[in-house]
Design a protein around this motif. Structure first.
Motif, short mmCIF file in Angstrom:
data_model
loop_
_atom_site.label_atom_id
_atom_site.label_comp_id
_atom_site.label_asym_id
_atom_site.label_seq_id
_atom_site.Cartn_x
_atom_site.Cartn_y
_atom_site.Cartn_z
N HIS A 121 0.98 -1.24 -0.07
CA HIS A 121 0.07 0.24 -0.03
C HIS A 121 0.90 1.21 0.06
CE1 HIS A 121 -3.00 2.99 1.56
NE2 HIS A 121 -3.80 2.11 1.24
N LEU A 141 0.68 3.76 3.11
CA LEU A 141 0.43 3.48 4.21
C LEU A 141 1.05 4.13 5.27
CD1 LEU A 141 -0.68 0.76 5.80
CD2 LEU A 141 1.65 -0.40 5.59
N ASP A 196 -2.91 4.80 9.43
CA ASP A 196 -3.64 3.64 8.79
C ASP A 196 -3.70 2.26 9.57
OD1 ASP A 196 -4.39 5.27 6.42
OD2 ASP A 196 -2.44 4.78 5.54
N ILE A 197 -2.53 2.05 10.06
CA ILE A 197 -2.56 0.76 10.77
C ILE A 197 -3.18 1.10 12.02
CG2 ILE A 197 -0.65 -0.33 12.15
CD1 ILE A 197 1.38 0.43 9.96
N GLU A 219 -5.89 2.64 12.78
CA GLU A 219 -7.30 2.50 12.31
C GLU A 219 -7.54 1.36 11.89
OE1 GLU A 219 -7.88 5.65 9.09
OE2 GLU A 219 -7.85 7.45 10.82
N HIS A 220 -6.78 0.34 11.48
CA HIS A 220 -7.02 -0.79 10.89
C HIS A 220 -7.08 -1.97 12.31
CE1 HIS A 220 -7.10 -4.28 8.21
NE2 HIS A 220 -6.18 -4.94 9.10
N VAL A 221 -6.28 -1.57 12.98
CA VAL A 221 -6.49 -2.46 14.24
C VAL A 221 -7.09 -2.30 15.18
CG1 VAL A 221 -4.08 -3.71 13.63
CG2 VAL A 221 -4.12 -1.68 15.09
#
Length: 70
Positions: free
Chosen positions: A2, A5, A9-10, A12-14
């Motif tokens: 990505h 990235l 972003d990380i 928000e993803h986890v």
């Protein structure tokens, strides 16, 4: 990969806070998340530089940098 990235972003993803993710990552890997992302991008750029089809500006975009000089 990505291209854009980021630590945000990380997070928000986890579904975890920035400070927790960064602290956890450093405790597990002995390097910061930003150091890891930069190192990963540089390794990917080195691989792409071996392919004469790509311009440096294209490679910088592919690995997440908007400016090839950067």
């Amino acid at each position: 990969m990505h291209e854009t990235l980021s630590v945000k972003d990380i997070n928000e993803h986890v579904f975890l806070s920035t400070s927790y993710v960064c602290t956890f990552f450093k405790s597990e890997t002995s390097q910061t998340l930003n150091q890891y992302l930069t190192e990963y991008r540089m390794e990917k750029a080195k691989q792409l530089l071996k392919d004469a089809r790509f311009k440096i500006s294209d490679i910088s975009s592919l690995v997440g940098y908007s400016d090839g000089n950067y």
